[in-house]
Scaffold this active site. Structure first.
Site, PDB file in Angstrom:
ATOM      1  N   CYS A 177     -15.643  31.211   6.492  1.00 48.03           N
ATOM      2  CA  CYS A 177     -16.908  31.904   6.263  1.00 48.03           C
ATOM      3  C   CYS A 177     -16.679  32.896   5.130  1.00 48.03           C
ATOM      4  O   CYS A 177     -15.555  33.289   4.856  1.00 48.03           O
ATOM      5  CB  CYS A 177     -17.309  32.613   7.555  1.00 48.03           C
ATOM      6  SG  CYS A 177     -18.635  33.806   7.392  1.00 48.03           S
ATOM      7  N   ARG A 195     -15.082  47.571  20.614  1.00 43.97           N
ATOM      8  CA  ARG A 195     -15.401  47.753  19.207  1.00 43.97           C
ATOM      9  C   ARG A 195     -14.334  48.518  18.420  1.00 43.97           C
ATOM     10  O   ARG A 195     -13.919  48.119  17.338  1.00 43.97           O
ATOM     11  CB  ARG A 195     -16.724  48.492  19.091  1.00 43.97           C
ATOM     12  CG  ARG A 195     -17.556  48.102  17.922  1.00 43.97           C
ATOM     13  CD  ARG A 195     -18.585  49.168  17.643  1.00 43.97           C
ATOM     14  NE  ARG A 195     -18.024  50.134  16.725  1.00 43.97           N
ATOM     15  CZ  ARG A 195     -18.122  50.039  15.400  1.00 43.97           C
ATOM     16  NH1 ARG A 195     -18.779  49.053  14.865  1.00 43.97           N
ATOM     17  NH2 ARG A 195     -17.577  50.940  14.628  1.00 43.97           N
TER      18      ARG A 195
HETATM   19  N1  APR Z   1     -31.278  34.777  -5.800  1.00 50.26           N
HETATM   20  C1  APR Z   1     -31.388  33.676  -5.013  1.00 50.26           C
HETATM   21  N2  APR Z   1     -30.309  33.033  -4.500  1.00 50.26           N
HETATM   22  C2  APR Z   1     -29.092  33.510  -4.815  1.00 50.26           C
HETATM   23  C3  APR Z   1     -28.901  34.641  -5.638  1.00 50.26           C
HETATM   24  C4  APR Z   1     -30.080  35.284  -6.150  1.00 50.26           C
HETATM   25  N3  APR Z   1     -30.009  36.345  -6.937  1.00 50.26           N
HETATM   26  N4  APR Z   1     -27.578  34.853  -5.759  1.00 50.26           N
HETATM   27  C5  APR Z   1     -26.956  33.910  -5.038  1.00 50.26           C
HETATM   28  N5  APR Z   1     -27.854  33.087  -4.456  1.00 50.26           N
HETATM   29  C6  APR Z   1     -27.616  31.918  -3.602  1.00 50.26           C
HETATM   30  C7  APR Z   1     -26.396  31.098  -3.963  1.00 50.26           C
HETATM   31  O1  APR Z   1     -26.695  30.165  -4.989  1.00 50.26           O
HETATM   32  C8  APR Z   1     -26.065  30.416  -2.633  1.00 50.26           C
HETATM   33  O2  APR Z   1     -26.703  29.163  -2.501  1.00 50.26           O
HETATM   34  O3  APR Z   1     -27.362  32.368  -2.278  1.00 50.26           O
HETATM   35  C9  APR Z   1     -26.619  31.370  -1.572  1.00 50.26           C
HETATM   36  C10 APR Z   1     -25.567  32.062  -0.729  1.00 50.26           C
HETATM   37  O4  APR Z   1     -24.907  31.108   0.003  1.00 50.26           O
HETATM   38  P1  APR Z   1     -23.373  31.169   0.384  1.00 50.26           P
HETATM   39  O5  APR Z   1     -22.632  31.936  -0.671  1.00 50.26           O
HETATM   40  O6  APR Z   1     -22.925  29.804   0.720  1.00 50.26           O
HETATM   41  O7  APR Z   1     -23.355  32.146   1.680  1.00 50.26           O
HETATM   42  P2  APR Z   1     -23.524  31.897   3.256  1.00 50.26           P
HETATM   43  O8  APR Z   1     -22.286  31.374   3.874  1.00 50.26           O
HETATM   44  O9  APR Z   1     -24.787  31.169   3.559  1.00 50.26           O
HETATM   45  O10 APR Z   1     -23.685  33.426   3.710  1.00 50.26           O
HETATM   46  C11 APR Z   1     -24.711  34.219   3.207  1.00 50.26           C
HETATM   47  O11 APR Z   1     -24.527  35.844   4.957  1.00 50.26           O
HETATM   48  O12 APR Z   1     -22.916  36.118   6.564  1.00 50.26           O
HETATM   49  C12 APR Z   1     -23.375  36.536   5.342  1.00 50.26           C
HETATM   50  O13 APR Z   1     -21.410  37.314   4.210  1.00 50.26           O
HETATM   51  C13 APR Z   1     -22.359  36.300   4.261  1.00 50.26           C
HETATM   52  O14 APR Z   1     -23.516  37.663   2.775  1.00 50.26           O
HETATM   53  C14 APR Z   1     -23.251  36.319   3.083  1.00 50.26           C
HETATM   54  C15 APR Z   1     -24.524  35.659   3.556  1.00 50.26           C
END
Ligand code: APR
Ligand code: ZN
Length: 379
Positions: free
Chosen positions: A46, A116
């Site tokens: 993750c 915690r």
């Molecule tokens: N606008 C729109 N989409 C964006 C932007 C933006 N400015 N910047 C990044 N993204 C998109 C990316 O292209 C990607 O598809 O956001 C998505 C984020 O997905 P992942 O990096 O795969 O993250 P994910 O595992 O889904 O987690 C998302 O939740 O648990 C938290 O720490 C984790 O902060 C993270 C979030």
């Protein structure tokens, strides 16, 4: 039945920030009172693991064993453990559920506080660690889970006993991202039949939100991402409209989305699943005037702050946040596993990559590629 003896097994040890993990033998002590030792079958990566490993997390501790999206089988239990026995299939939980603290007793939250403080210090509740490397140096626990090890020790209140027929290498995804996304829609926002939703960020978490909105019967689901390669899968999970902010260079994306809403006053439920304070603001500001709810799911960088004009809230928008999707963990994860088994949650669709523990550093590289939703490590 108390666990006997130290187990020597493979683990991926994070010795220092920004350094690759070292896959090596470690020593795992038997569980003490109120603890369980689990043989891990699989674990997904993750972004929180990557964030801590990068050194950006000021609370990150080294050396430690990261990982918190796992599944395994109870090997032995410490004194006084009553809720699981050796052989039970379990999912480790970074949000425990003691069922006894004031938070567990309240129906308003899932944030158990029982362990915690020690969990935050990388220790078991008795302030010690169960992990050592072969030189005898202690290794910190991580999020009460430390799933990048073939054997782990958790508090009894940090494991959910699940249906033993579930494939642990898929069900492990319910230990974090997918549960968080679905719960954000169903529990935190309380999405209703016929409503409109907008989801910012189409990683595993955002896609799980989309699926949760669909489960709740949302009519319109806007999927927002700057990577248009995500749109196909977003539609598969239930998105009805896909929006790339880069297609609207002259207009804030919240204005674009509000303009696309049916009423012209915004979207009933919006979600931020990226972790950027700017998109958190956008998500709030395209929530519906009068009643829109906006849920923060993404974890922003340390020290960052959100802002908006208070008028946005005065005019009826609500800004909410969620951890583990608001699910009380030990009570809810077994039910989610059953829903997966009944074909109601398409967990397989989130698994884009699989690797062996030896290749875990490659899995971290994969995680940063746009095509990777979840990479599962087979232990
Ligand atoms: N606008 C729109 N989409 C964006 C932007 C933006 N400015 N910047 C990044 N993204 C998109 C990316 O292209 C990607 O598809 O956001 C998505 C984020 O997905 P992942 O990096 O795969 O993250 P994910 O595992 O889904 O987690 C998302 O939740 O648990 C938290 O720490 C984790 O902060 C993270 C979030
Ligand atoms: Zn509690």
């Amino acid at each position: 039945m108390s666990g006997t003896g130290v187990i020597v097994c493979k683990a991926a040890v994070a010795y220092a920030a920004g350094q690759p993990l070292v896959v090596e033998d470690i020593q795992v002590e038997p569980p003490r009172a109120g603890e369980v030792r689990v043989k891990l079958v699989a674990c997904a990566l993750c972004h929180t693991d990557a964030y801590t490993l990068s050194g950006s997390d000021p609370e990150g501790l080294f050396p430690s064993i990261l990982g918190h999206e796992g599944g395994g089988i109870v090997e032995s239990v410490g004194e006084g453990v009553t809720s699981v026995v050796p052989g039970d299939h379990v999912i480790p939980l970074y949000t425990p559920e003691c069922k006894d603290c004031m938070f567990c007793k309240s129906p308003k939250t899932n944030l158990c506080v029982k362990i915690r403080s020690t969990q935050g210090k990388g220790l078991m509740p008795d302030e010690t660690t169960r992990y050592k490397n072969m030189k005898g140096e202690p290794l910190f626990h991580f999020m009460g889970c430390s799933c990048f090890s073939q054997y782990i020790v958790c508090a009894e209140i940090s494991v959910a006993k699940i249906n033993p027929k579930a494939d642990l290498s898929i069900a492990c995804l319910l230990g974090c991202g997918v549960t968080t996304g679905i719960g954000a829609a169903l529990n935190t926002a309380g999405v209703e039949q016929g409503s409109s939703c907008a989801v910012f960020g189409l990683g595993a978490v955002g896609l799980a939100v989309i699926y949760g909105c669909k489960m709740a019967g949302a009519k319109k689901i806007f999927a927002v991402d700057i990577n248009p390669a995500k749109f196909e899968i977003a539609k598969k999970f239930g998105a009805t409209d896909c929006i790339n902010p880069k297609d609207y260079p002259d207009k804030p994306i919240q204005q674009v989305i509000t303009g696309l809403s049916e009423s012209g006053f915004g979207i009933d439920y919006t979600f931020e699943a990226i972790g950027r304070v700017e998109t958190m603001r956008s998500a709030l500001e395209c929530a519906h005037r009068g009643w829109g709810k906006s849920v923060i799911i993404g974890v922003a960088g340390s020290g960052q702050e959100i802002s908006t004009r208070p008028f946005q809230l005065v005019t009826g928008r609500q800004w909410l946040g969620t951890a583990f999707g608001g699910y009380k963990s030990r009570s809810s994860v077994p039910q989610l596993v059953d829903q997966y088994m009944e074909g109601k949650i398409p967990l397989e669709d989130f698994v884009t990559d699989r690797m062996k523990l030896e290749d875990i550093n490659k899995a971290f590289e994969k995680l940063h590629e746009g095509s990777c939703l979840r990479c599962v490590i087979d232990m």
